[in-house]
Design an enzyme around this catalytic site. Sequence first.
Site, PDB file in Angstrom:
ATOM      1  N   ARG A  55      64.764  12.084 -51.744  1.00 54.49           N
ATOM      2  CA  ARG A  55      63.574  11.777 -52.244  1.00 54.49           C
ATOM      3  C   ARG A  55      62.687  12.923 -52.093  1.00 54.49           C
ATOM      4  NH1 ARG A  55      60.891   6.176 -50.228  1.00 54.49           N
ATOM      5  NH2 ARG A  55      60.803   7.308 -48.190  1.00 54.49           N
ATOM      6  N   ARG A 105      39.516  28.917 -51.125  1.00 49.33           N
ATOM      7  CA  ARG A 105      39.851  27.818 -51.472  1.00 49.33           C
ATOM      8  C   ARG A 105      39.956  27.470 -53.028  1.00 49.33           C
ATOM      9  NH1 ARG A 105      37.117  23.279 -53.375  1.00 49.33           N
ATOM     10  NH2 ARG A 105      38.157  21.178 -52.668  1.00 49.33           N
ATOM     11  N   HIS A 107      41.939  25.495 -56.338  1.00 49.26           N
ATOM     12  CA  HIS A 107      42.784  24.528 -56.619  1.00 49.26           C
ATOM     13  C   HIS A 107      44.011  24.928 -56.932  1.00 49.26           C
ATOM     14  CE1 HIS A 107      39.019  22.544 -56.364  1.00 49.26           C
ATOM     15  NE2 HIS A 107      39.395  21.329 -56.475  1.00 49.26           N
ATOM     16  N   LYS A 152      55.956  10.980 -52.846  1.00 47.40           N
ATOM     17  CA  LYS A 152      55.564  10.823 -51.703  1.00 47.40           C
ATOM     18  C   LYS A 152      54.704  11.721 -51.141  1.00 47.40           C
ATOM     19  CE  LYS A 152      57.665   8.321 -47.493  1.00 47.40           C
ATOM     20  NZ  LYS A 152      56.772   7.242 -47.326  1.00 47.40           N
ATOM     21  N   GLU A 184      53.738  -3.185 -54.823  1.00 45.95           N
ATOM     22  CA  GLU A 184      54.293  -2.829 -53.417  1.00 45.95           C
ATOM     23  C   GLU A 184      53.400  -3.065 -52.557  1.00 45.95           C
ATOM     24  OE1 GLU A 184      55.329   1.351 -53.253  1.00 45.95           O
ATOM     25  OE2 GLU A 184      53.528   2.133 -54.306  1.00 45.95           O
ATOM     26  N   LEU A 208      56.295   3.599 -55.109  1.00 40.26           N
ATOM     27  CA  LEU A 208      57.232   4.499 -54.256  1.00 40.26           C
ATOM     28  C   LEU A 208      58.746   4.045 -54.331  1.00 40.26           C
ATOM     29  CD1 LEU A 208      57.284   7.228 -52.624  1.00 40.26           C
ATOM     30  CD2 LEU A 208      57.601   5.688 -50.671  1.00 40.26           C
TER      31      LEU A 208
END
Length: 295
Positions: A55, A105, A107, A152, A184, A208
Amino acid sequence: MPDPLPQCYLNGEYLALRDARISPLDRGFLFGDSVYEVLPVFGGRMFLFREHFDRLARSLREIRLENPHTHEQWRGILDQLIALNGGGSDSYIYVQVSRGMEYGRNHAFPAVVKPTVFVMASPMPVFTDEQRATGLSAITLEDFRWGRCDIKSTSLLANVLMKQQAADAGASEALIVRDGQVLEGSSSSVFIVKGGVLITPPNSHRILPGTTRDAALSLATNVMPIEIRSIALEELRAADEVWISAATRDVLPVTRVDGAPIGSGRPGPAWLRMADSFLQLRQQLADTPADTPGR
Ligand code: PDD
């Protein structure tokens, strides 16, 4: 305060958790540009290693970040960390891989990516006999997460806010509802039992794919009929049993939803059987030689 499990792994080094440092420029911190896994360890033995690292590989692929390690390398890192933390206890391993840092910074991805890899071990949360005897309570909340909950990701703000709303209501979990269907929990998979049938929603971008869910489904095969299908909120409320599952909780009964009892209001017989099967599975794991592949 003494740290019971003080060693962690950060970018190739094992060190005391209190000494671990990550740059504030890390994209995990700035953007939540990172993914993670939580893997249970029972009596020093990893549970469902392959499923968790498959996963993780999938999450990394989906965010277009190269997996920094093979499964065997990951296994080596975790083995050493478990040994450094004293071996034989029940714990869980947290693994996080972020897209590293760059100055500035931006993206879009940096030109050169050196991922940050962090692994720590923590004591397994303990569920008391009383909690197991009475079951947990949950609330239901409308989904306001992003559209790729199958990844995840550490971008967990919505999950954090939902869990806190549950805690504020004196409940242990928030069950997430979208378009009238229960998907979930904020950090768990969900099942219902109705008329002896075990029902859990199908995997999709909204959910998930739970490792504990899959283990529970395998254990239930040949024991009870299984349906993988959407669960309407009214079905949840009218269920005989509701369960949640997660790596740090195996399968636990939910006996109250939004303040109303589920079924008899006590953990049901199907859950008792499932809890017993999980105990046996753990026992088998404890009896498995440490060098068994795929343990
Ligand atoms: N969470 N769904 C969500 C949103 C989760 O966060 C989790 C687990 C699960 C269950 O997956 P598994 O059985 O593989 O643990 C389902 C972990 C434990 C966490 O974030 O801490």
